[in-house]
Design an enzyme around this catalytic site. Structure first.
Site, short mmCIF file in Angstrom:
data_model
loop_
_atom_site.label_atom_id
_atom_site.label_comp_id
_atom_site.label_asym_id
_atom_site.label_seq_id
_atom_site.Cartn_x
_atom_site.Cartn_y
_atom_site.Cartn_z
CG LEU A 95 70.63 -13.11 23.43
CD1 LEU A 95 70.76 -14.33 22.91
CD2 LEU A 95 69.62 -12.90 24.53
CE LYS A 142 66.13 -15.28 26.17
NZ LYS A 142 67.19 -14.62 27.14
CE1 TYR A 191 67.77 -18.20 28.68
CE2 TYR A 191 65.99 -16.86 29.28
CZ TYR A 191 67.26 -16.93 29.18
OH TYR A 191 68.17 -16.15 29.80
CD GLU A 213 75.32 -10.23 26.30
OE1 GLU A 213 74.24 -9.74 25.89
OE2 GLU A 213 75.86 -11.40 26.08
N1 PMP Z 1 71.84 -10.40 26.89
C1 PMP Z 1 71.86 -11.38 27.44
C2 PMP Z 1 72.62 -12.19 28.09
C3 PMP Z 1 70.36 -11.60 28.23
O1 PMP Z 1 70.22 -12.61 29.11
C4 PMP Z 1 69.24 -10.92 27.60
C5 PMP Z 1 67.82 -11.14 28.15
N2 PMP Z 1 67.49 -12.45 27.75
C6 PMP Z 1 69.56 -9.84 26.78
C7 PMP Z 1 70.92 -9.59 26.39
C8 PMP Z 1 68.42 -8.83 26.18
O2 PMP Z 1 67.64 -9.70 25.17
P1 PMP Z 1 66.11 -9.29 24.88
O3 PMP Z 1 66.18 -7.91 24.74
O4 PMP Z 1 65.88 -10.22 23.76
O5 PMP Z 1 65.26 -9.79 26.13
#
Ligand code: PMP
Length: 283
Positions: free
Chosen positions: A203, A146, A33, A178
């Protein structure tokens, strides 16, 4: 008013939108997603999110449901049909419908998108900052993909809620990976931004990439390396980034105030820069 959502080629009232019980997204979380923010009816960082979607699909040998141009058209159409001024677009691709089997079937991917209107710019958390707890990172080993396997982060958010906090930072081998749904950062007493280096363990945030670029342009020193919760507690500031939070200040970790316990200057500034700069490239 019911939302209009997109399912496999059709724009439908949400109550009429259907996915098969044999869809592998439903049965096996065999799905990826993306979430993009919308401000003034425009999508932020669209290209970055679509590039990451393509990477996630590639890592799982999943077919792309349609072209990037089609994906942009669908995003725009949904924003228009639902009158979204500010909020987000959620996009999910699953491997599709097939008899249940662990081996990947040769199915046609399912594509679902929907919108959610909400205040992303003037979110209360940006002013108050958030409190986080630290918990063990119990997720699988490919967090760079993701996927919709989101039970571990859901459990983390519930643990945070039970502790009277807003979110959780995940710790593995003694260091922070994270947040449950965001990338995590500290600012040292010397003013250096520290965030975890990229790899299979986190991620690769689209917001992370942009914020680090803006921080570098503002002559702020950056170190991409592991850090402990102990180091975080001694930090001047802490914050998180994600597509819908932008830059979210963290003011407390495991009950310990960070810095003076108020929203930090660097987090506040980076949030302003991020919103301003992202709007310039919003489409
Ligand atoms: N880490 C995780 C585990 C996440 O779920 C997200 C949000 N999707 C992020 C980091 C941040 O990613 P982004 O800045 O692309 O939303």
């Amino acid at each position: 008013m019911s939302r209009i959502v997109y399912v496999n080629g059709d724009y439908l009232p949400e109550a009429d939108a259907k996915i098969s019980v044999f869809d592998r997204g439903f049965l096996m979380a065999d799905a990826v997603y993306e979430v993009t923010s919308v401000i003034d009816g425009k999508i932020l960082a669209f290209d970055g999110h679509i590039e990451r979607l393509q990477r996630s699909l590639g890592e799982l040998d999943m077919k792309a449901p349609c072209s990037t141009e089609d994906l942009l058209d669908i995003h725009r159409e949904l924003i228009k049909r639902n009158n979204v001024v500010e909020g987000l677009v959620y996009l999910q691709v699953t491997r599709g419908v097939a008899d249940r089997d662990f081996a990947y079937p040769d199915a046609e991917p399912s594509l679902v998108l929907f919108t959610q209107s909400k205040n992303v710019v003037n979110a209360p958390m940006a002013k108050t900052g958030m409190k986080v707890i630290s918990i063990p990172d119990i997720r699988w080993g490919r967090r760079d993909i993701k996927t919709v396997q989101l039970l571990a982060p859901s459990m983390g958010k519930m643990a945070a809620k039970a502790a009277g906090c807003d979110d959780a930072w995940l710790v593995e081998d003694g260091v922070v990976t994270e947040g449950t749904s965001n990338n995590a950062y500290i600012v040292t007493q010397e003013g250096t931004i520290v965030t975890r280096d990229l790899g299979h363990h986190i991620l690769s945030g689209i917001t992370r990439a942009a914020v680090l670029r803006f921080a570098a342009e503002a002559q702020i020193k950056i170190e991409e390396r592991p850090f402990t919760i102990e180091e975080a507690k001694q930090a001047k500031e802490a914050f998180v980034t994600s597509a819908t939070t932008f830059v979210g200040p963290v003011v407390e970790i495991d009950g310990v105030p960070i810095g003076d316990g108020k929203v930090g200057d660097i987090a506040r500034r980076l949030r302003e820069i991020y919103i301003e700069e992202s709007l310039k490239t919003a489409i």
